[in-house]
Each structure stands twice: as structure tokens, then as C-alpha cells.
Write an enzyme that holds these catalytic residues in place. Structure first.
Site, PDB file in Angstrom:
ATOM      1  N   MET A 161      49.729  38.136  39.685  1.00 33.16           N
ATOM      2  CA  MET A 161      48.687  37.109  39.693  1.00 33.16           C
ATOM      3  C   MET A 161      47.722  37.366  38.558  1.00 33.16           C
ATOM      4  SD  MET A 161      46.801  38.090  43.246  1.00 33.16           S
ATOM      5  CE  MET A 161      45.050  38.284  43.111  1.00 33.16           C
ATOM      6  N   ARG A 294      44.112  40.808  49.923  1.00 37.36           N
ATOM      7  CA  ARG A 294      42.959  41.502  50.479  1.00 37.36           C
ATOM      8  C   ARG A 294      43.337  42.317  51.711  1.00 37.36           C
ATOM      9  NH1 ARG A 294      38.388  36.785  49.234  1.00 37.36           N
ATOM     10  NH2 ARG A 294      38.058  37.489  47.072  1.00 37.36           N
ATOM     11  N   TYR A 425      39.153  45.895  43.071  1.00 39.30           N
ATOM     12  CA  TYR A 425      39.966  44.701  42.821  1.00 39.30           C
ATOM     13  C   TYR A 425      40.167  43.850  44.078  1.00 39.30           C
ATOM     14  CZ  TYR A 425      44.233  47.638  43.802  1.00 39.30           C
ATOM     15  OH  TYR A 425      45.197  48.462  44.316  1.00 39.30           O
ATOM     16  N   GLU A 426      40.666  42.637  43.848  1.00 41.71           N
ATOM     17  CA  GLU A 426      40.788  41.584  44.863  1.00 41.71           C
ATOM     18  C   GLU A 426      39.435  41.222  45.473  1.00 41.71           C
ATOM     19  OE1 GLU A 426      43.401  40.119  44.675  1.00 41.71           O
ATOM     20  OE2 GLU A 426      44.480  41.693  43.651  1.00 41.71           O
ATOM     21  N   GLY A 427      38.405  41.266  44.654  1.00 46.57           N
ATOM     22  CA  GLY A 427      37.044  41.007  45.122  1.00 46.57           C
ATOM     23  C   GLY A 427      36.410  42.321  45.511  1.00 46.57           C
TER      24      GLY A 427
END
Length: 566
Positions: A161, A294, A425-427
């Protein structure tokens, strides 16, 4: 030391703590019988112990590298990924229509936990592909599904992604990558993306990138973003990769850890891409993959915690120091405290993650809005608390080793270096906490209150047989309820100011709830003793955390930047 997959512990959680029986009782997941679950977890455990665990040090000592535009992966990683793919482990939860197993997300989550403990660098590869599979299943055209999903599910192709750009990190709406219609149903993608995990490799025949970009008529911000599937090599109608697409790996990041996982800077120069979902609706499609990731990233933290704990325990049991009963440092009170903290927190975080996955499965099986809300509520908690547990446990693992933990040859430091990025990462975990007190409390706290009602009911029932453990859990639930009530009445800035301690306080109380359930299922056993440690020693942290959470924002902004200057 060799890694031992915690199959029996995961089965205990399934059977007694997180309600997996509800999942297997549905028509959608009726194949997930106890026999199937045991067989799947046992086989995955063997893969992790025998194939993936030996790759842990190889990836760290011999990082992936870029040679003449080609990514060369760490020794043994090609065989490791092939074993994952051939065993069907990429596709545990994928739709059987395209070759997946169609098993519950809870089982996929448990397998990802074990893989992360064995070798996080290689586990990232199937995790990215799993997320892309789910995004395509939900949003892609039938033609894309038929061509790409079987290849991704089989592991012949790998998925990534692409969100972040040099000027657009957490502010995804600032991205500038362009997508120009070519008039034939495809688009020319031009721009640069950074921090792309497993952006390329030398063992799959294709790499498929999901790329966020803007069409010429796009409005500013996130509402103007579309999602495109951009393969490394353009496949023909039979799915055979053909000519090279207009993309390349510019460089690989030199990272603190995860050296075996190539993190790429990707350049797209008019690369051919296909629209996934509707125009300007890319964020909705990408969030399908991001929410999958997440949960997966939270589980990565938990897996690393397990690996670091086992590593530290083995060292402590063999380290002779001082006059103690066993002539090892495990008899020293502080070492015993650290080991107990590591194990208790890993159990709590794992229970939260598996309960999250069970909620996702129940939503899938029933379509019920309450399960959807439960899954949404638990996702930021899983991601933030799971990764923080990995970081904290890995750091304690270094401390248990003493001076030897600071020496790279012992391998203790690798867990700490590898897991550190998972909180980013991933927020970032700060963004997860803002999501919790923002979007996830937009219902007035109803989803949180339903969960608290269940927690308090369980604590009330436990008063009959475990009053010393049940009472503090019940009181903690009340404090969490009061803090949630405070949150839903405040403005965004006050909520955001206390969001991080609120999330951690929530996780502390939720962890106690699951420990109490485990204690009731294992009276006078190890789980009751571990629950007593957690509830009496770790749960009290919730008081300070939730007090912090209710302070609002005024004192933060009373400090000027001059006050904060060095």
C-alpha cells in the site's frame, strides 16, 4: 534460544476468554470447529518454529539491499515466504471464491501473532498482501478480482500500500501524486511514495501496489483522492506478468530495525494503473486495508512481545548470579517482577486483539451494527496498546539481560529495534487515541458503554468466587465509565489533550477484565496467579492515566513555545 509458538495459550483464550465459540456457532464460520482450529494453529506454530524463527537473525545481520535497481532480500527469506504461501497462510481469511480458506479473522490474527514473534521482518510481507486482498474483495471490479486475487492469495504475487509522500505523512490529504486518464480505462500514475514496506522483492513474479493519487478534477484534501492498482509488471488476460510498468525503487531506507524488510522509496513515472472503487472515493477503499493493517500491526507488537519475553526468560533461567535458591537471576525479586510484567501485559494485549478479531468475525457473520461498533471501538485500542506492549516488553527484555542486552550478539536488542516502528506506522498511536475519543465516541459513548456493561456484569459475577480480584476490576470499570462520560461532553481539543492516557487507561481496565475471565476459568492455576499480579500491580495505573485524561487542554496551551524552548 528457539521460539515456541504459544498454541495452547491462544487456544485457552479462544475457549475461555474472548468468546470464539460465538464465531464458530455462526453459519458463516461453522467450519471453524475445535478440531480445525487446533490443526491450523498447530501447523502454523510448526512453520513459525522450524522455518521462520531461524530467519530472525539472518534478516537483521544481512539486510535487504538495492543492487542496480533490483531488491536483493535477506538469506532464506525467499524460502520462508514460499513456505508461508504454499501453506496457504496468506489466505486464511480470504474468500474461498478466489482460493482463500474463508476462516475467521480471529484465526488469521492468531497466526500473524505467531509469525510476528518468529520473524517480524518477513511477516510484514504476507500482512501487506492480506490487507490488499481485503481491499480488493470489497472495492475492486469483478475483472480486477478475477485477475489479481487468485495470484495474491496463492502468494505468486505480493501486495503493498502506497500512501505516504515526502510532504504528506499523517496528513494524507496533502498528497500530490497524479492520475491522468489514458482513454482506455487505465490511468497514468506519476509521483513519489515513501516508506513502502516490501516495495519490491526478488522472489515473487509480480508486486501489486495500491496507490493513492489525484485525478485532474479532484478537489483538495482527502475528498479528492482516488485509489489505483499499479502492478510492477502488467499482466495479460491470462494473468501472466508481461512488460515492466513505469515504476521503480529509488532507494531503500536505512532503518533502526526491521532490516530484513525492504522499505522502499517508490517512483511512478506515468505507470499504468486501474481504478479501485469509485473516483474520488479512494480513502474509503484504502481504509479497508488500513483497518486490516491496524489490527495486524497491533498483533505485530504482541508477537514481538512474546518473542522478547521468551528470549529474556531463557536467558534469565540460565544466568547464574548471586546466592539464590535456583542459582539464577530468576530468584531476584526485580527480575521476577519484570518477567511477570512482560507475561501479564502480553496476555492482556493478546486478549484485546483476539476480542477485536472476534468482533470483526461476528460483524461479518451477522451484519449486526453492534458488532461493527465493537470492532471499530477496539481497533485503535488494539493497535496502540498492542504496539506499546511490544515496545515495553522488548525494552524490559533488554533490562533482564543486563549488560548483555546492550550487546547485539545476544539478539535482545533486535526485538526492541524491530518493534519500535509499529507505534508509528498505520497511523501513529497518538492518531489512534484521537480516533478513539473522536470518531469512536461520536455515538455518545454507546459502544463503549455496552462494553463496560459487559465488563461490570462479569466482575459482579466474579465477586462470588474471586472477590479480591473482582472488586478492583469493578471499581476500575466505574472510573473508566466516568471518564468516558467526561469525554463525550467535552470539545475536541480537551478530548485530544487526554486521548493518549484515556486509551491506555481503557486498555489497562480491559486487560484486567480479560485476566479476571481467565482466572475464573483456571481456578488455582497459572492464569489466576497471573491475573492477581496484573490486577493488584498493573491495573492501579488506570487511576493516574484516567485522571490525566480528564485534565483538558488549558494547561497544555498555557505553556508557550518560549516556555518549551531549550
Amino acid at each position: 534460544m528457539s521460539y515456541r509458538a504459544p498454541v495452547s495459550e491462544i487456544r485457552f483464550l479462544f475457549d475461555h476468554v474472548v468468546g470464539f465459540d460465538q464465531v464458530s456457532a455462526t453459519e458463516r464460520f461453522s467450519d471453524a470447529t475445535p478440531e480445525t482450529v487446533n490443526a491450523v494453529l498447530s501447523e502454523a506454530g510448526k512453520l513459525c518454529e522450524e522455518v521462520l524463527s531461524p530467519l530472525q537473525r539472518a534478516g537483521d545481520l544481512h539486510p535487504a539491499r538495492l543492487e542496480n535497481g533490483i531488491v536483493r532480500t535477506s538469506p532464506g527469506f525467499a524460502d520462508g515466504f514460499r513456505a508461508i504461501a504454499e501453506g496457504g497462510w496468506i489466505a486464511i481469511a480470504a474468500d474461498p471464491e478466489h482460493g482463500g480458506m474463508g476462516l475467521p479473522m480471529a484465526m488469521a490474527t492468531a497466526v500473524n501473532d505467531m509469525m510476528s514473534a518468529a520473524c517480524l521482518s518477513i511477516q510484514l510481507a504476507p500482512l501487506m498482501t492480506q490487507g490488499q486482498i481485503e481491499a480488493l474483495e470489497h472495492h475492486a471490479s469483478d475483472a480486477i478480482k478475477e485477475l489479481y486475487l487468485p495470484k495474491l492469495i496463492s502468494g505468486e504475487w505480493m501486495g503493498t500500500m502506497n500512501l505516504t509522500e515526502p510532504q504528506a505523512g499523517s496528513d494524507v490529504g496533502a498528497l500530490i501524486t497524479k492520475a491522468e486518464p489514458k482513454g482506455d480505462g487505465t490511468y497514468a500514475i506519476t509521483g513519489q511514495k515513501i516508506y513502502i514496506s516490501w516495495g519490491d522483492n526478488d522472489f515473487t513474479e509480480n508486486v501489486c501496489h495500491l496507490v493513492l493519487a489525484r485525478l485532474p478534477d479532484a478537489v483538495p484534501g482527502t475528498k479528492g483522492i482516488s485509489l489505483f492498482l499499479v502492478p510492477k509488471r502488467i499482466p495479460n488476460e491470462q494473468g501472466v506478468p508481461g512488460v515492466a510498468n513505469g515504476l521503480k525503487v529509488v532507494s531503500l531506507e536505512h532503518k533502526m530495525g526491521l532490516h530484513g524488510s525492504p522499505t522502499a522509496v517508490m517512483q511512478y513515472d506515468g505507470a499504468t494503473g486501474w481504478l479501485v472503487g469509485a473516483e474520488h472515493d479512494g480513502m474509503r477503499a484504502m481504509f479497508t486495508m488500513m483497518n486490516n493493517a491496524r489490527l495486524g500491526v497491533g498483533v505485530q507488537g504482541i508477537g514481538v512481545a512474546e518473542g522478547a519475553y521468551q528470549h529474556a526468560l531463557a536467558y534469565a533461567e540460565g544466568r547464574k548470579q548471586g546466592r539464590t535458591e535456583n542459582n539464577s537471576i530468576t530468584d531476584h525479586a526485580d527480575v521476577r517482577r519484570m518477567l511477570a510484567t512482560m507475561k501479564a501485559d502480553t496476555f492482556a494485549a493478546r486478549a484485546i486483539a483476539l476480542a477485536n478479531a472476534v468482533a470483526i468475525d461476528m460483524e461479518t457473520a451477522t451484519g449486526h451494527a453492534d458488532w461493527a461498533a465493537r470492532a471499530a471501538l477496539l481497533t485503535p485500542i488494539t493497535k496502540a496498546f498492542g504496539t506499546e506492549t511490544g515496545i515495553d516488553v522488548a525494552e524490559l527484555g533488554v533490562q533482564v539481560h543486563g549488560g548483555m542486552g546492550f550487546v547485539e550478539e545476544t539478539g535482545a536488542a533486535q526485538y526492541s529495534r524491530d518493534v519500535r516502528v509499529t507505534a508509528i506506522y498505520e497511523g501513529t498511536n497518538g492518531i489512534q487515541s484521537m480516533d478513539l475519543v473522536g470518531r469512536k465516541l461520536m455515538d455518545g459513548g454507546e459502544a463503549a458503554y455496552r462494553l463496560l456493561d459487559e465488563m461490570e456484569a462479569d466482575a459482579e459475577a466474579a465477586r462470588a468466587d474471586l472477590p479480591d480480584l473482582a472488586e478492583p476490576v469493578w471499581q476500575a470499570c466505574e472510573t473508566l465509565r466516568e471518564t468516558t462520560e467526561w469525554m463525550v461532553t467535552k470539545g475536541a481539543q480537551d478530548r485530544f489533550a487526554g486521548s493518549v492516557p484515556y486509551l491506555r487507561g481503557f486498555a489497562r481496565v480491559l486487560g484486567a477484565h480479560f485476566h479476571l475471565k481467565a482466572a475464573r476459568a483456571d481456578r488455582a492455576g497459572k492464569h489466576e496467579r497471573l491475573a492477581a499480579f496484573y490486577i493488584h500491580r498493573l491495573l492501579p495505573e488506570h487511576v493516574g492515566l484516567l485522571t490525566h485524561a480528564r485534565q483538558g487542554a488549558d494547561d497544555l496551551y498555557a505553556l508557550s513555545m518560549d516556555d518549551l524552548a531549550a
